[in-house]
Design a protein around this motif. Sequence first.
Motif, PDB file in Angstrom:
ATOM      1  N   LEU A 195       1.215  -7.902   8.062  1.00 37.56           N
ATOM      2  CA  LEU A 195       0.221  -7.627   7.015  1.00 37.56           C
ATOM      3  C   LEU A 195       0.285  -6.157   6.627  1.00 37.56           C
ATOM      4  O   LEU A 195       0.404  -5.285   7.488  1.00 37.56           O
ATOM      5  CB  LEU A 195      -1.185  -7.947   7.524  1.00 37.56           C
ATOM      6  CG  LEU A 195      -1.684  -9.373   7.411  1.00 37.56           C
ATOM      7  CD1 LEU A 195      -3.185  -9.416   7.634  1.00 37.56           C
ATOM      8  CD2 LEU A 195      -1.345 -10.012   6.063  1.00 37.56           C
ATOM      9  N   CYS A 196       0.190  -5.896   5.332  1.00 42.83           N
ATOM     10  CA  CYS A 196       0.148  -4.514   4.851  1.00 42.83           C
ATOM     11  C   CYS A 196      -1.217  -3.927   5.231  1.00 42.83           C
ATOM     12  O   CYS A 196      -2.243  -4.558   4.983  1.00 42.83           O
ATOM     13  CB  CYS A 196       0.341  -4.497   3.345  1.00 42.83           C
ATOM     14  SG  CYS A 196       0.140  -2.861   2.634  1.00 42.83           S
ATOM     15  N   ASP A 197      -1.230  -2.754   5.828  1.00 44.79           N
ATOM     16  CA  ASP A 197      -2.528  -2.216   6.253  1.00 44.79           C
ATOM     17  C   ASP A 197      -3.271  -1.507   5.128  1.00 44.79           C
ATOM     18  O   ASP A 197      -4.395  -1.046   5.316  1.00 44.79           O
ATOM     19  CB  ASP A 197      -2.385  -1.324   7.484  1.00 44.79           C
ATOM     20  CG  ASP A 197      -1.356  -0.234   7.289  1.00 44.79           C
ATOM     21  OD1 ASP A 197      -0.973   0.005   6.126  1.00 44.79           O
ATOM     22  OD2 ASP A 197      -0.940   0.379   8.280  1.00 44.79           O
ATOM     23  N   LYS A 198      -2.651  -1.435   3.926  1.00 50.36           N
ATOM     24  CA  LYS A 198      -3.365  -0.862   2.774  1.00 50.36           C
ATOM     25  C   LYS A 198      -4.004  -1.952   1.926  1.00 50.36           C
ATOM     26  O   LYS A 198      -5.170  -1.899   1.594  1.00 50.36           O
ATOM     27  CB  LYS A 198      -2.368  -0.089   1.895  1.00 50.36           C
ATOM     28  CG  LYS A 198      -2.272   1.373   2.255  1.00 50.36           C
ATOM     29  CD  LYS A 198      -1.456   2.092   1.195  1.00 50.36           C
ATOM     30  CE  LYS A 198      -0.464   3.023   1.855  1.00 50.36           C
ATOM     31  NZ  LYS A 198       0.744   3.228   1.065  1.00 50.36           N
ATOM     32  N   CYS A 199      -3.200  -2.963   1.551  1.00 53.35           N
ATOM     33  CA  CYS A 199      -3.703  -3.970   0.605  1.00 53.35           C
ATOM     34  C   CYS A 199      -3.910  -5.334   1.255  1.00 53.35           C
ATOM     35  O   CYS A 199      -4.462  -6.229   0.650  1.00 53.35           O
ATOM     36  CB  CYS A 199      -2.764  -4.089  -0.586  1.00 53.35           C
ATOM     37  SG  CYS A 199      -1.217  -4.936  -0.223  1.00 53.35           S
ATOM     38  N   PHE A 200      -3.438  -5.508   2.487  1.00 49.49           N
ATOM     39  CA  PHE A 200      -3.564  -6.763   3.236  1.00 49.49           C
ATOM     40  C   PHE A 200      -2.774  -7.928   2.658  1.00 49.49           C
ATOM     41  O   PHE A 200      -3.059  -9.084   2.927  1.00 49.49           O
ATOM     42  CB  PHE A 200      -5.041  -7.125   3.465  1.00 49.49           C
ATOM     43  CG  PHE A 200      -5.789  -6.030   4.160  1.00 49.49           C
ATOM     44  CD1 PHE A 200      -5.605  -5.806   5.513  1.00 49.49           C
ATOM     45  CD2 PHE A 200      -6.625  -5.172   3.453  1.00 49.49           C
ATOM     46  CE1 PHE A 200      -6.257  -4.762   6.153  1.00 49.49           C
ATOM     47  CE2 PHE A 200      -7.281  -4.125   4.086  1.00 49.49           C
ATOM     48  CZ  PHE A 200      -7.103  -3.922   5.444  1.00 49.49           C
TER      49      PHE A 200
ATOM     50  N   LYS B 171       7.980  -3.722   4.401  1.00 47.51           N
ATOM     51  CA  LYS B 171       7.794  -3.201   3.050  1.00 47.51           C
ATOM     52  C   LYS B 171       6.855  -4.108   2.265  1.00 47.51           C
ATOM     53  O   LYS B 171       7.051  -5.325   2.225  1.00 47.51           O
ATOM     54  CB  LYS B 171       9.144  -3.129   2.331  1.00 47.51           C
ATOM     55  CG  LYS B 171       9.976  -1.931   2.710  1.00 47.51           C
ATOM     56  CD  LYS B 171      10.480  -1.258   1.443  1.00 47.51           C
ATOM     57  CE  LYS B 171      11.144   0.062   1.582  1.00 47.51           C
ATOM     58  NZ  LYS B 171      11.187   0.827   2.699  1.00 47.51           N
ATOM     59  N   CYS B 172       5.842  -3.499   1.646  1.00 51.07           N
ATOM     60  CA  CYS B 172       4.918  -4.272   0.815  1.00 51.07           C
ATOM     61  C   CYS B 172       5.440  -4.217  -0.616  1.00 51.07           C
ATOM     62  O   CYS B 172       5.726  -3.129  -1.120  1.00 51.07           O
ATOM     63  CB  CYS B 172       3.526  -3.643   0.894  1.00 51.07           C
ATOM     64  SG  CYS B 172       2.339  -4.389  -0.238  1.00 51.07           S
ATOM     65  N   ILE B 173       5.556  -5.395  -1.258  1.00 51.30           N
ATOM     66  CA  ILE B 173       6.121  -5.399  -2.620  1.00 51.30           C
ATOM     67  C   ILE B 173       5.181  -4.731  -3.618  1.00 51.30           C
ATOM     68  O   ILE B 173       5.575  -4.398  -4.719  1.00 51.30           O
ATOM     69  CB  ILE B 173       6.467  -6.831  -3.121  1.00 51.30           C
ATOM     70  CG1 ILE B 173       5.240  -7.747  -3.016  1.00 51.30           C
ATOM     71  CG2 ILE B 173       7.661  -7.400  -2.383  1.00 51.30           C
ATOM     72  CD1 ILE B 173       5.393  -9.009  -3.844  1.00 51.30           C
TER      73      ILE B 173
HETATM   74 ZN   LIG Z   1       0.360  -3.390   0.395  1.00 51.20          ZN
END
Ligand SMILES: [Zn+2]
Length: 186
Positions: free
Chosen positions: A49-54, A61-63
Amino acid sequence: MIEDIILKLKGINGISTKTAEKILFDLISNDKLDDLTEVIAMINSDLSLCDKCFFVRENKKCIFCDANDRNNSKLCVVATIADGFRISKSKYDGLIHVLGGEIDLRKNILPDSLDFNSLISRVNNFKEVILAFNYTIEGEVTSNYIIKRLSTKKIKVTKLAKGMPVGNVLDYVDETTLNDAFKNRK
Ligand SMILES: [Zn+2]
């Protein structure tokens, strides 16, 4: 043992007792266990899970957050990762935030049950916040709650246009309708 496995499968969102039984017996009788083992290993090693946007990160890597070509003045707030996935397929070029659910009084999901603080602490970096919740009572309640929480901030808050009948969920919206809903947001 069988009952335990069924109970565990049922813990996955959207899987009923009947479906859990079907999955288990299908796995045993059709040699699909290797496929599932592979899928689980991939999820384990490559997804997080992305810790900024979830949203989901692939290979860390978050797209959305880790892309250089997205418009970082717009933030679209959605209820679930699945909704975020739909948005990633649309023409929307801004960033997203996955709230992780909607306020649902009948299921005792209250504002305190959801992580609104992560969202609120993020919004100052954006010029516009776009609310993309379902057109259901729960979606409306959640939108209104966020609008209220953001009312003291000088940020433009918009909602996706209602291009679809009340009660429709984002899952079933086609790409064109979703793009139109972004274009006609208010
Ligand atoms: Zn993200």
